[in-house]
Write an enzyme that holds these catalytic residues in place. Structure first.
Site, mmCIF file in Angstrom:
data_model
loop_
_atom_site.group_PDB
_atom_site.id
_atom_site.type_symbol
_atom_site.label_atom_id
_atom_site.label_comp_id
_atom_site.label_asym_id
_atom_site.label_seq_id
_atom_site.Cartn_x
_atom_site.Cartn_y
_atom_site.Cartn_z
ATOM 1 N N ASP A 245 71.617 55.078 26.188
ATOM 2 C CA ASP A 245 71.002 54.840 27.491
ATOM 3 C C ASP A 245 69.752 55.699 27.620
ATOM 4 O O ASP A 245 69.823 56.874 27.984
ATOM 5 C CB ASP A 245 72.004 55.165 28.611
ATOM 6 C CG ASP A 245 71.404 54.934 30.002
ATOM 7 O OD1 ASP A 245 70.316 54.313 30.086
ATOM 8 O OD2 ASP A 245 72.029 55.373 30.993
ATOM 9 N N LYS A 252 64.454 57.947 31.284
ATOM 10 C CA LYS A 252 65.022 59.258 31.605
ATOM 11 C C LYS A 252 64.081 60.353 31.113
ATOM 12 O O LYS A 252 63.497 60.216 30.040
ATOM 13 C CB LYS A 252 66.370 59.435 30.876
ATOM 14 C CG LYS A 252 67.529 58.690 31.499
ATOM 15 C CD LYS A 252 68.824 59.017 30.775
ATOM 16 C CE LYS A 252 69.980 58.155 31.260
ATOM 17 N NZ LYS A 252 70.402 58.419 32.625
ATOM 18 N N ASP A 263 77.185 57.505 26.440
ATOM 19 C CA ASP A 263 77.299 56.460 27.469
ATOM 20 C C ASP A 263 78.196 55.294 27.021
ATOM 21 O O ASP A 263 78.391 54.334 27.758
ATOM 22 C CB ASP A 263 75.894 55.955 27.845
ATOM 23 C CG ASP A 263 75.790 55.653 29.344
ATOM 24 O OD1 ASP A 263 76.635 56.132 30.106
ATOM 25 O OD2 ASP A 263 74.856 54.903 29.726
ATOM 26 N N ARG A 326 76.249 49.450 35.639
ATOM 27 C CA ARG A 326 76.860 48.571 36.642
ATOM 28 C C ARG A 326 76.487 47.104 36.397
ATOM 29 O O ARG A 326 77.258 46.204 36.760
ATOM 30 C CB ARG A 326 76.459 49.035 38.047
ATOM 31 C CG ARG A 326 74.986 49.015 38.315
ATOM 32 C CD ARG A 326 74.605 49.811 39.556
ATOM 33 N NE ARG A 326 74.614 51.258 39.331
ATOM 34 C CZ ARG A 326 74.376 52.163 40.271
ATOM 35 N NH1 ARG A 326 74.113 51.783 41.509
ATOM 36 N NH2 ARG A 326 74.388 53.440 39.987
#
Ligand code: BES
Ligand code: ZN
Ligand code: ZN
Length: 478
Positions: A245, A252, A263, A326
């Site tokens: 991720d 990030k 992750d 999600r």
């Protein structure tokens, strides 16, 4: 490492070293034979304190109480104190809970050294467990042997998960994770199915697909099934499998990107749980469903402002590509409900940094609509030695996910309560009839910690395995 239960008093067993716990600073127990020497060494019997009397072939370890988790921590301390010495065998009596000893030893002995040129592997080959019990409790030896076997299964499955999570992202991609799952399926005689990007498209899993779009490593949905005869129930376990991720276009910062190989911890946890469930022959059908993808940056990246249509037809406004888990889970949860029609749905995910802020690094966040189910899971977690705490839903938080242009937004409009709003986003993809069957476990904190804690090593802990197995055993193995 082997564990052998010997139906003899501890003094009658021969081994290279004896492990003795000082429980609640009680130096007057008959197993403590070196009171004066320990005093000279200024050994106080504090929690996790140890003293090795090599010439006497005795190791003393302080333990706070006879509670199972204190015994686990002390057992881990014990193995760490003797593993690099030249002892091949050790012996120990029973302290209240034999499972805790075996788990503590195996979990404490774990090291991820696959990539180290010089490896220092444990020299201990056998641990003998005497029938003698610290408080003179009587035990049925058949039950003890069975408990030792169970503890081995649970601890070894946890270590299996640790190895997978610790494996770097240049080795584990969605495709290689699918290979790992296939191998597990073959070894454990599980049903195996994998969906590639074309299948995902046919299934309408566009939220999942969007996340993996920029990567050279295509996404996979992995589905394993363990089906015993006459299962008492069907339990679907859904795992977030982001093999990396980077955050995507909402990139990030570099200091937050390191450790994001972890992750995939939810995905690895569900593999460990189905492995243990099969080995324990639990009387339930388990479907482990993994959404595996890599969240990268590229010419084909999904973008903030994109609107995606999930498998259940709901549209999602993307406002942050780092809230990707999600999206993958939304479609994976829809898939699990449609294909499995489960009685229970648990998802495991390193979903939010907010959960770590709320509960600290060691604790899993438990969320869902069904209070009694959450309570049972929390009770089982406590017994398992893992830590979990509830984060409660309320009537106001769902409003923070409102979108002006789509059915829902992938991030909350508030910076607070991020673990709960992430769970409420997932709830949008749980069918009305299934709301009470679902619990979400945010393992972002405990799944990967960059320092040792108790019997957990630097890196992956295998969070989720012990709590899930304990819940399944309590719920269905009556
Ligand atoms: N994988 C991260 C969550 C995470 C953070 C796991 C720290 C383990 C340790 C997740 O995909 C993420 O980036 N979440 C964002 C959500 C935000 C953009 C709403 C976060 O937590 O910052
Ligand atoms: Zn992210
Ligand atoms: Zn993530």
């Amino acid at each position: 490492m082997k564990f052998e239960f010997i139906e003899k008093d501890i003094d009658k067993i021969s081994a290279d070293v004896e492990i003795i716990f000082i429980v609640e600073k009680n130096f007057d127990h008959k197993w403590v034979k070196d009171k004066e020497e320990l005093e000279l060494l200024n050994f106080k019997g504090e929690d996790e304190e140890s003293a090795l009397l090599a010439d006497k072939r005795r190791l003393y370890v302080g333990v706070k109480s006879l509670d199972s988790d204190d015994i686990r921590v002390a057992s881990a301390k014990a193995i760490k104190s003797i593993k690099n010495k030249n002892f091949k065998s050790a012996k120990i009596g029973i302290y209240s809970d034999v499972k805790a000893i075996v788990e503590g030893v195996l979990l404490g002995d774990y090291e991820f050294n696959r990539y180290k040129s010089k490896k220092e592997n444990s020299k201990i080959e056998t641990i003998y467990i005497s029938k003698e019990e610290y408080s003179n409790k009587e035990f049925d030896s058949v039950k003890i042997k069975q408990e030792i076997e169970e503890a081995k299964i649970v601890a070894n499955s946890t270590n299996y998960v640790r190895d997978l999570v610790n494996t770097p992202p240049n080795e584990i991609t969605p495709v290689t994770l699918a290979k790992v799952a296939k191998l597990l399926a073959k070894e454990k005689d599980l049903e195996y199915k994998v969906l590639d990007e074309n299948d995902l498209e046919k299934e309408g899993m566009n939220a999942f697909l969007a996340v993996g779009k920029a990567s050279a490593n295509p996404p996979r949905l992995i589905h394993l099934t363990y089906k015993p005869k006459n299962p008492k129930a069907k339990v679907a376990l859904v795992g977030k499998g982001l093999t990396y991720d980077s955050g995507g276009l909402s990139l990030k910062p570099s200091e937050y990107m390191v450790t994001m190989k972890s992750d995939k911890s939810g995905a690895c946890a569900v593999l460990g749980i189905i492995k243990a469930a099969k080995e324990l022959e639990l009387p339930i059908q388990i479907d482990a469903i993994i959404g595996a993808a890599e969240n990268m940056v590229g010419p084909n990246s999904y973008k903030p402002d994109d609107i995606l249509k999930a498998k259940n037809g709901k549209t999602i406004e993307v406002r942050n590509t780092d809230a990707e888990g999600r999206l993958v889970l939304a479609d994976s949860l829809c898939y699990a409900q449609e294909k499995v029609k489960p009685d229970f749905i648990l998802d495991f995910a390193t979903l939010t940094g907010a959960c770590v802020v709320a509960l600290g690094e060691y604790t899993t966040g438990v969320m869902g609509f069904n209070s009694s189910l959450k309570k049972k899971i929390l009770e089982a977690t406590k017994e398992s030695g893992e830590l979990a705490s509830e984060l409660p839903f309320n009537r106001y938080l769902p409003k923070l996910l409102k979108s002006q242009v789509a059915d829902i937004c992938n991030i909350s409009s508030s910076r607070y309560g991020g673990a709960i709003t992430a769970a409420l986003f997932l709830a949008e993809f749980i069918e009305e009839d299934n709301k009470d069957k679902w619990v979400h476990l945010d393992i972002a904190g405990p799944a990967y910690v960059e320092k040792e804690w108790g019997y957990n090593p630097y890196g992956a802990s295998g969070a989720g395995v012990r709590l899930a197995i304990k819940w399944l055993q309590k719920e269905f193995n009556k």
